[in-house]
Design an enzyme around this catalytic site. Structure first.
Site, PDB file in Angstrom:
ATOM      1  N   ARG A   1       0.569   3.811  -3.212  1.00  0.00           N
ATOM      2  CA  ARG A   1      -0.043   5.109  -2.911  1.00  0.00           C
ATOM      3  C   ARG A   1       0.997   6.201  -2.723  1.00  0.00           C
ATOM      4  O   ARG A   1       0.909   7.258  -3.351  1.00  0.00           O
ATOM      5  CB  ARG A   1      -0.912   4.997  -1.650  1.00  0.00           C
ATOM      6  CG  ARG A   1      -2.020   3.965  -1.756  1.00  0.00           C
ATOM      7  CD  ARG A   1      -3.060   4.140  -0.673  1.00  0.00           C
ATOM      8  NE  ARG A   1      -3.819   2.908  -0.440  1.00  0.00           N
ATOM      9  CZ  ARG A   1      -5.001   2.847   0.148  1.00  0.00           C
ATOM     10  NH1 ARG A   1      -5.574   3.965   0.562  1.00  0.00           N
ATOM     11  NH2 ARG A   1      -5.616   1.699   0.335  1.00  0.00           N
TER      12      ARG A   1
ATOM     13  N   THR B   1      -1.291   0.682 -10.268  1.00  0.00           N
ATOM     14  CA  THR B   1      -2.553   0.098  -9.819  1.00  0.00           C
ATOM     15  C   THR B   1      -3.331   1.028  -8.898  1.00  0.00           C
ATOM     16  O   THR B   1      -4.467   0.724  -8.553  1.00  0.00           O
ATOM     17  CB  THR B   1      -2.294  -1.259  -9.131  1.00  0.00           C
ATOM     18  OG1 THR B   1      -3.497  -2.019  -9.099  1.00  0.00           O
ATOM     19  CG2 THR B   1      -1.739  -1.054  -7.726  1.00  0.00           C
TER      20      THR B   1
ATOM     21  N   GLU C   1       0.828  -1.215   0.000  1.00  0.00           N
ATOM     22  CA  GLU C   1       0.000   0.000   0.000  1.00  0.00           C
ATOM     23  C   GLU C   1       0.857   1.259   0.000  1.00  0.00           C
ATOM     24  O   GLU C   1       0.538   2.234  -0.682  1.00  0.00           O
ATOM     25  CB  GLU C   1      -0.932  -0.007   1.208  1.00  0.00           C
ATOM     26  CG  GLU C   1      -1.960  -1.119   1.220  1.00  0.00           C
ATOM     27  CD  GLU C   1      -3.059  -0.922   0.189  1.00  0.00           C
ATOM     28  OE1 GLU C   1      -3.865  -1.842   0.025  1.00  0.00           O
ATOM     29  OE2 GLU C   1      -3.114   0.149  -0.464  1.00  0.00           O
TER      30      GLU C   1
ATOM     31  N   GLU D   1     -12.592   0.079  -9.642  1.00  0.00           N
ATOM     32  CA  GLU D   1     -12.223  -0.902 -10.675  1.00  0.00           C
ATOM     33  C   GLU D   1     -13.180  -0.926 -11.863  1.00  0.00           C
ATOM     34  O   GLU D   1     -12.764  -1.099 -13.013  1.00  0.00           O
ATOM     35  CB  GLU D   1     -12.105  -2.292 -10.052  1.00  0.00           C
ATOM     36  CG  GLU D   1     -10.891  -2.481  -9.149  1.00  0.00           C
ATOM     37  CD  GLU D   1     -11.048  -1.825  -7.801  1.00  0.00           C
ATOM     38  OE1 GLU D   1     -10.014  -1.523  -7.164  1.00  0.00           O
ATOM     39  OE2 GLU D   1     -12.215  -1.609  -7.376  1.00  0.00           O
TER      40      GLU D   1
ATOM     41  N   ASP E   1      -4.774  -9.859  -8.085  1.00  0.00           N
ATOM     42  CA  ASP E   1      -5.123  -8.966  -9.188  1.00  0.00           C
ATOM     43  C   ASP E   1      -3.975  -8.203  -9.847  1.00  0.00           C
ATOM     44  O   ASP E   1      -3.658  -8.403 -11.023  1.00  0.00           O
ATOM     45  CB  ASP E   1      -6.219  -7.986  -8.747  1.00  0.00           C
ATOM     46  CG  ASP E   1      -5.926  -7.325  -7.393  1.00  0.00           C
ATOM     47  OD1 ASP E   1      -4.820  -7.498  -6.860  1.00  0.00           O
ATOM     48  OD2 ASP E   1      -6.820  -6.624  -6.879  1.00  0.00           O
TER      49      ASP E   1
END
Length: 623
Positions: free
Chosen positions: A254, A603, A250, A517, A383
């Site tokens: 981010r 992503t 994360e 998404e 994913d």
């Protein structure tokens, strides 16, 4: 939880000190002999006991790897001719580390020259240190003549209706940002119902997730005043020297991704400096025997571990497999090849493993480099690994042929084993558990429609049309999961069993947390087909979010999308501004705004420029 710092030893106040002058000469000599023997014993244990590094590593909860050695050691190993007579040079390195070093070096050397030149530089150019606390100032970084990539801004939409809708999305961004600034400034996220800051355990005590995540969206939407205030906060208050255990995944997507994107869009050096500094602090996560990184890391101590629930202490596919884009750019911007070497070693480890049915299980033990539980998902836990295989190839200006092959091989296995069609004609991607299918599809899996469309042009010529059709079918299924709810917002997961299709049947799958998404897939399919239904579907989401997620001060997720009235969860996720609103804005923008031939989105929807191949043999202009 963050690890407690070690406290310095303090003598007991009532204990009397002994003066050296109180010892006789013979006693001093005896003490000296005893001390010498003790020191000799300690050094002997360190140098002669078998694999003493592992003994020490166990005390500190992580094992040694190639990071144990200095950058000079790594470079000397890289210079070895592995097919020649240089094997004796390896005697300085413990036996159990030789294969790891050799594999990482081999993986790097097999890269096309066009990619390798960005993650290897000369000794003279290399100034950034590998470990935290040794870098972080502008003087540590090589000079770069910044050149703004194409498409950082675009034309106004020619259609007045489209322009009006895009302006509405910008208003949503302004409202979300101002609410955060008023009630949660500097904290990770906003609680819009209770009007206060919120910190996720994903970031520990690391602050400012929303600010860093929103930087590039502010810039893209021409919100320059807000961008400048966010920049000032980053320069003044963003601090990585915190005793905080964070999610490596994360924080990478981010924080590192957000800082890199802000640098490429604006050219401000503070973002490059902060991105490299944070990248350095993440490097200790790779201190495992295999080089597969830990999922959790204390940014101050460098101590790592994995999530306790993850299949016997395994690392998670989507986490260790979603570092490549950012780490290649960190090497490119810092002049330090170590970031690229780390992610190339991950690929090397995966290439060596046998895949069940050609599939990648979600769990991999970083100590043994063996698969954990055989659970496969293109949604949560898996994913973005597949996404980054495709985007590694695209970001390399299509030079990274290995990444392309890995992506299409994985896609072939997914289509053969996981993709199914319901009785009602809806195409979905099931999950695989030890050979058995669970006919469930998560909201996270809905990104796959956009991924399939983005990669279709690189498929074999007889498969391009099929890939586009499959992408459109996935998009339709995800749209159905939205319109079959009362709030017209998609559930966290939906099922295709027990007589239901594209409907959540369990209470813990009925929530919507402002996820992006489905919008992401609409944006890619609009850009690649210009079919107006994708803009229509996107606008339906805008209306539903406005009606059911907007509260007095910001936007909140809802607990049950099948309820007649929303019950708010009181969290405005940082990815709402980073991804959901950005993808909506680009859905209603012209194609020249962040064009797909020049930019690749990480992503977390942070745009990174394609690294162009240099056919002249000259170094890249940004290096």
């Amino acid at each position: 939880m963050p690890f407690a710092p070690l406290l310095p030893y303090t003598a007991t106040p009532n204990r009397k000190s002994v003066s050296p002058n109180s010892f006789r000469l013979t006693e001093r000599f005896a003490l000296l002999v005893a001390a010498s023997a003790f020191i000799t014993l300690c050094f002997g244990a360190i140098f002669f006991l078998p694999d003493s590094s592992k003994l020490l590593g166990g005390v500190f909860s992580h094992s040694s790897s190639m990071d144990t050695y200095s950058r000079t050691d790594l470079e000397s190993v890289s210079s070895i001719n592995w097919n020649g007579n240089d094997q004796e040079k390896l005697t300085v390195i413990p036996e159990d580390h030789k294969d790891v070093l050799k594999e990482a070096t081999d993986a790097l050397q097999r890269l096309p020259n066009e990619i390798r030149q960005y993650i290897t530089v000369s000794e003279k150019e290399t100034r950034v240190h590998e470990y935290p606390g040794k870098g972080g100032t502008d003087s540590d970084l090589p000079h770069i003549d910044y050149q703004r990539p194409p498409g950082t801004t675009g034309r106004e939409p020619s259609d007045p209706d489209v322009a009006e809708k895009r302006a509405k999305i910008k208003q949503m961004m302004k409202f979300a940002w101002e609410s955060y600034r008023r009630y949660a400034w500097g904290t990770s996220e906003l609680q819009p119902v209770s009007k206060q800051g919120h910190s996720s355990n994903l970031f520990g005590s690391l602050q400012g997730a929303t600010i860093v995540d929103a930087l590039d969206t502010l810039y893209i939407m021409d919100m320059y005043e807000e961008f400048e205030s966010a920049t000032e906060w980053v320069e003044t208050y963003l601090d990585f020297n915190v005793n905080a255990e964070v999610s490596v995944f994360e924080v990478n997507i981010r924080f590192v991704g957000g800082l890199l994107s802000a640098y490429y869009l604006s050219g401000k050096e503070v973002f490059r400096r902060k991105a490299v500094e944070l990248g350095q602090r993440l490097l200790p996560a790779f201190k495992t025997p295999s080089g597969i990184p830990w999922g959790l890391l204390n940014l101050k101590s460098g101590v790592g571990r994995n999530w306790p629930w993850a299949s016997g202490g395994s690392s998670i596919l989507a986490e260790y497999g979603t570092l490549h884009l950012e780490f290649i750019h960190l090497s490119k911007l810092s002049g330090n090849p170590v970031f690229g070497e780390k992610v190339m070693n991950i690929r090397k480890v995966l290439n060596r493993l046998k895949k069940p049915q050609g599939l990648y299980p979600n769990y991999l033990n970083p100590n043994s480099a063996q698969w954990g539980q055989h659970h496969v998902s293109v949604g949560g836990l898996g994913d973005s690994f597949y996404e980054y295989l495709l985007k590694a190839w695209l970001m390399s200006d299509k030079a990274d042929e290995e990444a392309k092959k890995l992506y299409f091989d994985a896609l072939q296995a997914i289509e053969a084993n996981l993709i199914r069609k319901s009785r009602g004609g809806l195409t979905y991607i099931a999950e695989w558990k030890g050979g058995l299918l669970e006919h469930k599809m998560g909201h996270l899996t809905c990104f796959a429609g956009g991924m399939l469309a983005l990669g279709a042009d690189g498929a074999p010529s007889d498969q391009t049309g099929h890939q586009m059709e499959l992408a459109a079918e996935i998009a339709r299924t995800c749209h159905e999961s939205y319109i079959r709810t009362n709030l017209k917002l998609g559930p966290e997961a939906f099922r295709f069993d027990g007589g239901v299709e594209a409907i959540a049947t369990r209470q813990n799958e009925k929530y919507f947390i402002l996820r992006p998404e489905v919008i992401e897939t609409y944006m890619y399919l609009w850009r690649l087909t210009h079919d107006p239904k994708y803009r229509q579907w996107g606008w339906e989401v805008v209306q539903a979010v406005e009606q059911h997620c907007k509260v007095d001060q910001g936007y909140s997720g809802v607990r049950d999308v099948y309820a007649s009235q929303p019950s708010h969860d009181n969290v405005q996720q940082s990815f709402f501004m980073a991804e959901t609103l950005k993808y909506l804005y680009l859905l209603f923008s012209e194609d020249d705004h962040l064009p797909l031939e020049h930019w690749v989105f990480n992503t977390e929807a942070h745009p990174l420029p394609v690294i162009r191949r240099e056919h002249t043999g000259k170094p890249h202009p940004l290096l």
